[in-house]
Design a protein around this motif. Structure first.
Motif, PDB file in Angstrom:
ATOM      1  N   PHE A   6       0.862  -1.180   0.000  1.00  0.00           N
ATOM      2  CA  PHE A   6       0.000   0.000   0.000  1.00  0.00           C
ATOM      3  C   PHE A   6       0.899   1.232   0.000  1.00  0.00           C
ATOM      4  CE2 PHE A   6      -2.809  -3.223   1.491  1.00  0.00           C
ATOM      5  CZ  PHE A   6      -4.081  -2.810   1.154  1.00  0.00           C
ATOM      6  N   GLY A   7       0.495   2.270  -0.720  1.00  0.00           N
ATOM      7  CA  GLY A   7       1.255   3.522  -0.710  1.00  0.00           C
ATOM      8  C   GLY A   7       2.469   3.515  -1.613  1.00  0.00           C
ATOM      9  N   ALA A   8       2.442   2.745  -2.664  1.00  0.00           N
ATOM     10  CA  ALA A   8       3.601   2.598  -3.552  1.00  0.00           C
ATOM     11  C   ALA A   8       3.949   3.869  -4.322  1.00  0.00           C
ATOM     12  CB  ALA A   8       3.364   1.457  -4.537  1.00  0.00           C
ATOM     13  N   THR A   9       3.085   4.875  -4.291  1.00  0.00           N
ATOM     14  CA  THR A   9       3.399   6.114  -5.005  1.00  0.00           C
ATOM     15  C   THR A   9       3.954   7.193  -4.078  1.00  0.00           C
ATOM     16  OG1 THR A   9       1.115   6.884  -4.781  1.00  0.00           O
ATOM     17  CG2 THR A   9       1.681   5.697  -6.811  1.00  0.00           C
ATOM     18  N   GLY A  10       3.940   6.938  -2.775  1.00  0.00           N
ATOM     19  CA  GLY A  10       4.485   7.890  -1.818  1.00  0.00           C
ATOM     20  C   GLY A  10       5.998   7.785  -1.722  1.00  0.00           C
ATOM     21  N   MET A  11       6.600   8.683  -0.964  1.00  0.00           N
ATOM     22  CA  MET A  11       8.062   8.741  -0.849  1.00  0.00           C
ATOM     23  C   MET A  11       8.633   7.422  -0.309  1.00  0.00           C
ATOM     24  SD  MET A  11      10.447  11.562   1.073  1.00  0.00           S
ATOM     25  CE  MET A  11      10.023  11.094   2.719  1.00  0.00           C
ATOM     26  N   ILE A  12       8.111   6.938   0.786  1.00  0.00           N
ATOM     27  CA  ILE A  12       8.607   5.690   1.380  1.00  0.00           C
ATOM     28  C   ILE A  12       8.138   4.487   0.563  1.00  0.00           C
ATOM     29  CG2 ILE A  12       8.605   4.259   3.466  1.00  0.00           C
ATOM     30  CD1 ILE A  12      10.111   6.958   3.691  1.00  0.00           C
ATOM     31  N   GLY A  13       6.907   4.541   0.097  1.00  0.00           N
ATOM     32  CA  GLY A  13       6.358   3.440  -0.686  1.00  0.00           C
ATOM     33  C   GLY A  13       7.138   3.168  -1.963  1.00  0.00           C
ATOM     34  N   GLN A  14       7.620   4.222  -2.607  1.00  0.00           N
ATOM     35  CA  GLN A  14       8.413   4.042  -3.826  1.00  0.00           C
ATOM     36  C   GLN A  14       9.703   3.284  -3.528  1.00  0.00           C
ATOM     37  OE1 GLN A  14       8.997   7.593  -6.239  1.00  0.00           O
ATOM     38  NE2 GLN A  14       7.034   8.383  -5.541  1.00  0.00           N
ATOM     39  N   VAL A  15      10.325   3.587  -2.406  1.00  0.00           N
ATOM     40  CA  VAL A  15      11.552   2.896  -2.003  1.00  0.00           C
ATOM     41  C   VAL A  15      11.240   1.437  -1.689  1.00  0.00           C
ATOM     42  CG1 VAL A  15      13.407   2.809  -0.294  1.00  0.00           C
ATOM     43  CG2 VAL A  15      12.648   5.013  -1.196  1.00  0.00           C
ATOM     44  N   ALA A  16      10.134   1.201  -0.978  1.00  0.00           N
ATOM     45  CA  ALA A  16       9.729  -0.170  -0.655  1.00  0.00           C
ATOM     46  C   ALA A  16       9.428  -0.953  -1.928  1.00  0.00           C
ATOM     47  CB  ALA A  16       8.519  -0.153   0.267  1.00  0.00           C
ATOM     48  N   LEU A  17       8.784  -0.316  -2.893  1.00  0.00           N
ATOM     49  CA  LEU A  17       8.474  -0.970  -4.164  1.00  0.00           C
ATOM     50  C   LEU A  17       9.752  -1.371  -4.888  1.00  0.00           C
ATOM     51  CD1 LEU A  17       6.546  -1.887  -6.386  1.00  0.00           C
ATOM     52  CD2 LEU A  17       6.536   0.475  -7.235  1.00  0.00           C
ATOM     53  N   LEU A  18      10.699  -0.463  -4.987  1.00  0.00           N
ATOM     54  CA  LEU A  18      11.968  -0.774  -5.661  1.00  0.00           C
ATOM     55  C   LEU A  18      12.720  -1.887  -4.942  1.00  0.00           C
ATOM     56  CD1 LEU A  18      13.218   2.781  -6.665  1.00  0.00           C
ATOM     57  CD2 LEU A  18      12.217   1.020  -8.141  1.00  0.00           C
ATOM     58  N   LEU A  58     -12.246  -5.963  -3.575  1.00  0.00           N
ATOM     59  CA  LEU A  58     -10.860  -6.383  -3.823  1.00  0.00           C
ATOM     60  C   LEU A  58     -10.472  -7.680  -3.119  1.00  0.00           C
ATOM     61  CD1 LEU A  58      -8.858  -3.071  -3.513  1.00  0.00           C
ATOM     62  CD2 LEU A  58      -9.406  -4.335  -5.562  1.00  0.00           C
ATOM     63  N   GLU A  59     -11.329  -8.159  -2.240  1.00  0.00           N
ATOM     64  CA  GLU A  59     -10.957  -9.306  -1.412  1.00  0.00           C
ATOM     65  C   GLU A  59     -10.372 -10.476  -2.210  1.00  0.00           C
ATOM     66  OE1 GLU A  59     -12.851 -12.207   1.990  1.00  0.00           O
ATOM     67  OE2 GLU A  59     -13.927 -10.409   1.377  1.00  0.00           O
ATOM     68  N   PRO A  60     -10.953 -10.873  -3.343  1.00  0.00           N
ATOM     69  CA  PRO A  60     -10.359 -11.982  -4.090  1.00  0.00           C
ATOM     70  C   PRO A  60      -8.921 -11.684  -4.581  1.00  0.00           C
ATOM     71  CG  PRO A  60     -12.587 -11.560  -4.863  1.00  0.00           C
ATOM     72  CD  PRO A  60     -12.218 -10.438  -3.924  1.00  0.00           C
ATOM     73  N   ALA A  61      -8.657 -10.440  -4.921  1.00  0.00           N
ATOM     74  CA  ALA A  61      -7.325 -10.065  -5.415  1.00  0.00           C
ATOM     75  C   ALA A  61      -6.292 -10.002  -4.298  1.00  0.00           C
ATOM     76  CB  ALA A  61      -7.389  -8.714  -6.127  1.00  0.00           C
ATOM     77  N   LEU A  62      -6.732  -9.904  -3.055  1.00  0.00           N
ATOM     78  CA  LEU A  62      -5.816  -9.738  -1.925  1.00  0.00           C
ATOM     79  C   LEU A  62      -5.472 -11.056  -1.224  1.00  0.00           C
ATOM     80  CD1 LEU A  62      -7.347  -6.511  -0.344  1.00  0.00           C
ATOM     81  CD2 LEU A  62      -5.430  -6.686  -1.945  1.00  0.00           C
ATOM     82  N   THR A  63      -5.920 -12.166  -1.750  1.00  0.00           N
ATOM     83  CA  THR A  63      -5.643 -13.450  -1.116  1.00  0.00           C
ATOM     84  C   THR A  63      -4.417 -14.102  -1.743  1.00  0.00           C
ATOM     85  OG1 THR A  63      -7.119 -14.624  -2.616  1.00  0.00           O
ATOM     86  CG2 THR A  63      -8.063 -13.838  -0.548  1.00  0.00           C
ATOM     87  N   GLY A  64      -3.753 -14.942  -0.961  1.00  0.00           N
ATOM     88  CA  GLY A  64      -2.620 -15.704  -1.472  1.00  0.00           C
ATOM     89  C   GLY A  64      -1.274 -15.001  -1.373  1.00  0.00           C
ATOM     90  N   TYR A  65      -1.214 -13.925  -0.617  1.00  0.00           N
ATOM     91  CA  TYR A  65       0.040 -13.184  -0.460  1.00  0.00           C
ATOM     92  C   TYR A  65       0.694 -13.519   0.882  1.00  0.00           C
ATOM     93  CZ  TYR A  65      -0.756 -10.654  -4.740  1.00  0.00           C
ATOM     94  OH  TYR A  65      -0.931 -10.349  -6.063  1.00  0.00           O
ATOM     95  N   ASP A  66       1.994 -13.366   0.948  1.00  0.00           N
ATOM     96  CA  ASP A  66       2.759 -13.728   2.141  1.00  0.00           C
ATOM     97  C   ASP A  66       3.027 -12.546   3.066  1.00  0.00           C
ATOM     98  OD1 ASP A  66       3.287 -16.495   1.236  1.00  0.00           O
ATOM     99  OD2 ASP A  66       4.410 -15.458  -0.348  1.00  0.00           O
ATOM    100  N   ALA A  67       3.037 -11.342   2.530  1.00  0.00           N
ATOM    101  CA  ALA A  67       3.370 -10.161   3.340  1.00  0.00           C
ATOM    102  C   ALA A  67       2.582  -8.968   2.830  1.00  0.00           C
ATOM    103  CB  ALA A  67       4.870  -9.867   3.263  1.00  0.00           C
ATOM    104  N   CYS A  68       2.370  -8.008   3.738  1.00  0.00           N
ATOM    105  CA  CYS A  68       1.673  -6.776   3.384  1.00  0.00           C
ATOM    106  C   CYS A  68       2.421  -5.610   4.017  1.00  0.00           C
ATOM    107  CB  CYS A  68       0.245  -6.838   3.884  1.00  0.00           C
ATOM    108  SG  CYS A  68      -0.717  -5.365   3.504  1.00  0.00           S
ATOM    109  N   LEU A  69       2.770  -4.646   3.192  1.00  0.00           N
ATOM    110  CA  LEU A  69       3.486  -3.458   3.668  1.00  0.00           C
ATOM    111  C   LEU A  69       2.625  -2.229   3.407  1.00  0.00           C
ATOM    112  CD1 LEU A  69       6.909  -4.210   1.975  1.00  0.00           C
ATOM    113  CD2 LEU A  69       6.268  -4.708   4.319  1.00  0.00           C
TER     114      LEU A  69
END
Length: 69
Positions: A6-18, A58-69
């Motif tokens: 979540f927040g991949a377009t913000g300052m910290i989120g962009q770093v986490a995405l990369l 969005l619930e179906p799209a959010l299943t099957g993931y190991d981590a959430c940031l």
């Protein structure tokens, strides 16, 4: 590992995405965003959300993931 970000377009989120995309152990990144990140990558998927208080659709799209940031 599959990661929801979540927040991949913000300052910290962009770093986490990369960092996620640079990590070979991360096989998939789902960015939940209000506006596009502007990035393309084979392991990156984006879900646009207008209302961050309602994830029912969005619930179906959010299943099957190991981590959430």
């Amino acid at each position: 590992m599959k990661v929801i970000l979540f927040g991949a377009t913000g300052m910290i989120g962009q770093v986490a995405l990369l960092a996620c995309l640079d990590d070979p152990d991360v096989t998939r990144v789902l960015a939940v965003v209000r506006r596009p990140t502007g990035r393309t990558h084979a392991r990156l998927a984006e879900v646009m959300v207008k209302d961050f208080t309602d994830y029912a659709a969005l619930e179906p799209a959010l299943t099957g993931y190991d981590a959430c940031l």
